[in-house]
Write a protein that holds these residues in place. Structure first.
Motif, PDB file in Angstrom:
ATOM      1  N   HIS A 163       0.832  -1.205   0.000  1.00  0.00           N
ATOM      2  CA  HIS A 163       0.000   0.000   0.000  1.00  0.00           C
ATOM      3  C   HIS A 163       0.867   1.255   0.000  1.00  0.00           C
ATOM      4  O   HIS A 163       0.558   2.231  -0.703  1.00  0.00           O
ATOM      5  CB  HIS A 163      -0.918  -0.001   1.218  1.00  0.00           C
ATOM      6  CG  HIS A 163      -1.887  -1.141   1.237  1.00  0.00           C
ATOM      7  ND1 HIS A 163      -3.026  -1.163   0.463  1.00  0.00           N
ATOM      8  CD2 HIS A 163      -1.882  -2.314   1.923  1.00  0.00           C
ATOM      9  CE1 HIS A 163      -3.695  -2.280   0.675  1.00  0.00           C
ATOM     10  NE2 HIS A 163      -3.025  -2.997   1.556  1.00  0.00           N
ATOM     11  N   ALA A 164       1.943   1.250   0.767  1.00  0.00           N
ATOM     12  CA  ALA A 164       2.843   2.404   0.793  1.00  0.00           C
ATOM     13  C   ALA A 164       3.542   2.572  -0.548  1.00  0.00           C
ATOM     14  O   ALA A 164       3.738   3.704  -1.024  1.00  0.00           O
ATOM     15  CB  ALA A 164       3.869   2.226   1.915  1.00  0.00           C
ATOM     16  N   ARG A 165       3.915   1.483  -1.180  1.00  0.00           N
ATOM     17  CA  ARG A 165       4.561   1.568  -2.489  1.00  0.00           C
ATOM     18  C   ARG A 165       3.635   2.207  -3.511  1.00  0.00           C
ATOM     19  O   ARG A 165       4.035   3.109  -4.261  1.00  0.00           O
ATOM     20  CB  ARG A 165       4.970   0.172  -2.961  1.00  0.00           C
ATOM     21  CG  ARG A 165       6.091  -0.467  -2.156  1.00  0.00           C
ATOM     22  CD  ARG A 165       6.375  -1.873  -2.662  1.00  0.00           C
ATOM     23  NE  ARG A 165       7.479  -2.487  -1.935  1.00  0.00           N
ATOM     24  CZ  ARG A 165       7.904  -3.723  -2.144  1.00  0.00           C
ATOM     25  NH1 ARG A 165       7.302  -4.485  -3.054  1.00  0.00           N
ATOM     26  NH2 ARG A 165       8.917  -4.202  -1.449  1.00  0.00           N
ATOM     27  N   ARG A 166       2.391   1.752  -3.551  1.00  0.00           N
ATOM     28  CA  ARG A 166       1.448   2.310  -4.515  1.00  0.00           C
ATOM     29  C   ARG A 166       1.142   3.773  -4.207  1.00  0.00           C
ATOM     30  O   ARG A 166       0.950   4.592  -5.108  1.00  0.00           O
ATOM     31  CB  ARG A 166       0.170   1.484  -4.524  1.00  0.00           C
ATOM     32  CG  ARG A 166       0.333   0.127  -5.206  1.00  0.00           C
ATOM     33  CD  ARG A 166      -1.000  -0.577  -5.362  1.00  0.00           C
ATOM     34  NE  ARG A 166      -1.523  -1.025  -4.078  1.00  0.00           N
ATOM     35  CZ  ARG A 166      -1.218  -2.193  -3.522  1.00  0.00           C
ATOM     36  NH1 ARG A 166      -0.372  -3.020  -4.128  1.00  0.00           N
ATOM     37  NH2 ARG A 166      -1.740  -2.551  -2.363  1.00  0.00           N
ATOM     38  N   GLN A 167       1.097   4.112  -2.909  1.00  0.00           N
ATOM     39  CA  GLN A 167       0.821   5.498  -2.534  1.00  0.00           C
ATOM     40  C   GLN A 167       1.941   6.410  -3.013  1.00  0.00           C
ATOM     41  O   GLN A 167       1.670   7.501  -3.550  1.00  0.00           O
ATOM     42  CB  GLN A 167       0.663   5.592  -1.012  1.00  0.00           C
ATOM     43  CG  GLN A 167       0.207   6.967  -0.534  1.00  0.00           C
ATOM     44  CD  GLN A 167      -0.114   6.982   0.958  1.00  0.00           C
ATOM     45  OE1 GLN A 167      -0.328   5.917   1.564  1.00  0.00           O
ATOM     46  NE2 GLN A 167      -0.144   8.157   1.551  1.00  0.00           N
ATOM     47  N   LEU A 168       3.186   6.012  -2.834  1.00  0.00           N
ATOM     48  CA  LEU A 168       4.299   6.830  -3.301  1.00  0.00           C
ATOM     49  C   LEU A 168       4.304   6.939  -4.822  1.00  0.00           C
ATOM     50  O   LEU A 168       4.545   8.021  -5.383  1.00  0.00           O
ATOM     51  CB  LEU A 168       5.623   6.239  -2.816  1.00  0.00           C
ATOM     52  CG  LEU A 168       5.980   6.476  -1.345  1.00  0.00           C
ATOM     53  CD1 LEU A 168       7.269   5.751  -0.985  1.00  0.00           C
ATOM     54  CD2 LEU A 168       6.118   7.963  -1.046  1.00  0.00           C
ATOM     55  N   ALA A 169       4.037   5.825  -5.491  1.00  0.00           N
ATOM     56  CA  ALA A 169       4.055   5.843  -6.955  1.00  0.00           C
ATOM     57  C   ALA A 169       2.936   6.710  -7.519  1.00  0.00           C
ATOM     58  O   ALA A 169       3.133   7.464  -8.474  1.00  0.00           O
ATOM     59  CB  ALA A 169       3.950   4.422  -7.492  1.00  0.00           C
ATOM     60  N   ASN A 170       1.752   6.613  -6.931  1.00  0.00           N
ATOM     61  CA  ASN A 170       0.589   7.347  -7.446  1.00  0.00           C
ATOM     62  C   ASN A 170       0.557   8.805  -7.029  1.00  0.00           C
ATOM     63  O   ASN A 170       0.149   9.673  -7.811  1.00  0.00           O
ATOM     64  CB  ASN A 170      -0.706   6.667  -6.994  1.00  0.00           C
ATOM     65  CG  ASN A 170      -1.004   5.407  -7.777  1.00  0.00           C
ATOM     66  OD1 ASN A 170      -0.678   5.303  -8.960  1.00  0.00           O
ATOM     67  ND2 ASN A 170      -1.610   4.435  -7.111  1.00  0.00           N
ATOM     68  N   GLU A 171       0.960   9.086  -5.783  1.00  0.00           N
ATOM     69  CA  GLU A 171       0.804  10.438  -5.254  1.00  0.00           C
ATOM     70  C   GLU A 171       2.061  11.296  -5.373  1.00  0.00           C
ATOM     71  O   GLU A 171       1.989  12.514  -5.243  1.00  0.00           O
ATOM     72  CB  GLU A 171       0.373  10.371  -3.791  1.00  0.00           C
ATOM     73  CG  GLU A 171      -0.979   9.694  -3.587  1.00  0.00           C
ATOM     74  CD  GLU A 171      -1.401   9.636  -2.125  1.00  0.00           C
ATOM     75  OE1 GLU A 171      -0.694  10.248  -1.283  1.00  0.00           O
ATOM     76  OE2 GLU A 171      -2.414   8.972  -1.832  1.00  0.00           O
ATOM     77  N   VAL A 172       3.216  10.674  -5.614  1.00  0.00           N
ATOM     78  CA  VAL A 172       4.460  11.433  -5.731  1.00  0.00           C
ATOM     79  C   VAL A 172       5.061  11.308  -7.137  1.00  0.00           C
ATOM     80  O   VAL A 172       5.326  12.312  -7.804  1.00  0.00           O
ATOM     81  CB  VAL A 172       5.486  10.975  -4.675  1.00  0.00           C
ATOM     82  CG1 VAL A 172       6.784  11.783  -4.807  1.00  0.00           C
ATOM     83  CG2 VAL A 172       4.909  11.133  -3.274  1.00  0.00           C
TER      84      VAL A 172
END
Length: 404
Positions: A313-322
């Motif tokens: 979940h953290a990986r996808r959050q960084l990829a999508n939001e940053v």
């Protein structure tokens, strides 16, 4: 002779029990406004308890030594739910009304010579009944407290596991969860996870409360709802009614054990709390990689450590939001921040590598900070950007495509 006289007096008192019980019920109806609001069944139980108490008094009056425990047994005729129907204060009112009625009625039911003796006995008996009532309510409170503790632990476990449904909301309400409206106009919820205190010191000496009770009380004083549970070596707190949970948690840190405390992101309600719980638990697992982390720390501040520890979940959050926002347009922002990180944080070296002016680099880096919330000039933020760019390239090879 004296014994025969006492026995005769007890017999006369026995004959008057029906009239005394009727008079006591009539006095309750007249003097206690809340009594008439009870259901017929509840009033009948109270009448049964009053009659039982008067009969028990007669038996005790006849032979105090043989019936020394009688005052503590008069509540046995009422169901356990009786303590939920009326409060301890109301029970005291009932006892007081019954005693006063007996004192004012026995003069018309017994010979004048009996009245002083019976009056003195009533005073002694009333004191014992008061202690018995307190015991009944104390036992009920202990049983209810034990049940509430088990229910609260199950609710917190349901939140952690993501097994929430409408029953969770109703059960939380039964425990005092009000769903208070937070500062953003919703019943905001955040899950907090930290180490539980050592088992041998669960609470301050002489406090009389468990750590869970103390945390809940402190949270309520700070203006937030709280559900708490100790799960193994960790203490989990579900906070409700605040969009700034870290400010609340700062007032609770003394009840946690040593080590980090991680606060999950704020979600809209208890039904969505699994999202916050998942982030908080993952953050607690990964926070050791950031020795300088504040206490408490938001789980979203640990996105790079969570990503490296295997949190998808953290990986996808960084990829999508940053990463993804930086790929929009001509990709100049992505190229600039990449060159800046590769140059070791030198604006001049970045300008030379991109064949642009240094002020252009500064402007683009400010755009990066505004767009992502991470400032490349800040060492901690630059680390997060580095991880985000790496993950974005791995998870979304085509620039501009979101990571699913």
């Amino acid at each position: 002779m004296a014994r025969d006289g006492h026995r005769a007096r007890a017999d006369r008192l026995q004959a008057a029990t029906g009239a005394l019980a009727t008079a006591a019920m009539a006095a309750m109806e007249a003097k206690l406004p809340w009594f008439g609001q009870l259901s017929a069944q509840d009033r009948s139980w109270i009448g049964l308890v009053a009659q039982s108490g008067i009969s028990a008094f007669v038996d005790w009056f006849r032979d105090p030594e043989a019936h020394s425990s009688m005052p503590t047994r008069i509540f046995g005729s009422a169901p356990r739910e009786f303590t939920r129907v009326i409060s301890l204060h109301q029970t005291v009112d009932l006892v007081r009304t019954t005693i006063e009625t007996i004192e004012t009625t026995i003069g018309t039911l017994l010979p004048p010579a009996d009245v002083p003796v019976v009056h003195e006995a009533i005073q002694r008996y009333a004191r014992e009944v008061a202690f018995a009532a307190a015991t009944v309510y104390a036992q009920a409170a202990e049983m209810r407290g034990a049940w509430d503790a088990r229910l609260e632990a199950l609710l917190v476990d349901s939140v952690i596991r993501g097994e929430t449904d409408e029953s969770v909301r109703s059960r939380a309400s039964a425990l005092g969860w009000t769903g208070a409206i937070g500062t953003a106009g919703a019943a905001e919820v955040a899950v907090v996870v930290g180490r539980a205190p050592a088992a041998e010191t669960p609470a301050p000496a002489n406090s009389g409360s468990s750590v869970v009770d103390l945390v809940r009380h402190a949270a309520r004083e700070a203006g937030a709802d709280a559900l708490c549970a100790v799960q193994g070596d960790r203490l989990v707190v579900v906070l409700g009614g605040s969009s700034k949970p870290v400010e609340i948690v700062q007032k609770l840190t003394r009840w946690f054990g040593p080590g980090p405390i991680v606060v999950g992101p704020v979600v809209k309600d208890l039904m969505s709390a699994v999202t916050s719980a998942r982030a908080a638990v993952a953050g607690l697992r990964a926070v050791a990689a950031w020795p300088g982390a504040p206490r408490p720390v938001y789980a979203d501040e640990l996105l790079p450590e969570r990503s490296l520890s295997g949190d998808g979940h953290a990986r996808r959050q960084l990829a999508n939001e940053v990463y993804a926002p930086l790929t929009a347009g001509d990709g100049a922002l992505l190229d600039t921040v990449s060159a800046y990180l590769d140059s070791g944080g030198s604006i001049e070296a970045t300008a030379r590598a991109l064949f642009v002016h240094a002020n252009t680099v500064r402007y683009r880096l400010k755009r990066v900070a505004d767009l992502t919330g991470y400032n490349p000039l800040n060492p901690r933020d630059s680390f997060t950007l580095r991880v985000a760019l790496t993950l974005g390239r791995l998870l979304s090879p085509e620039p501009g495509n979101p990571v699913l």
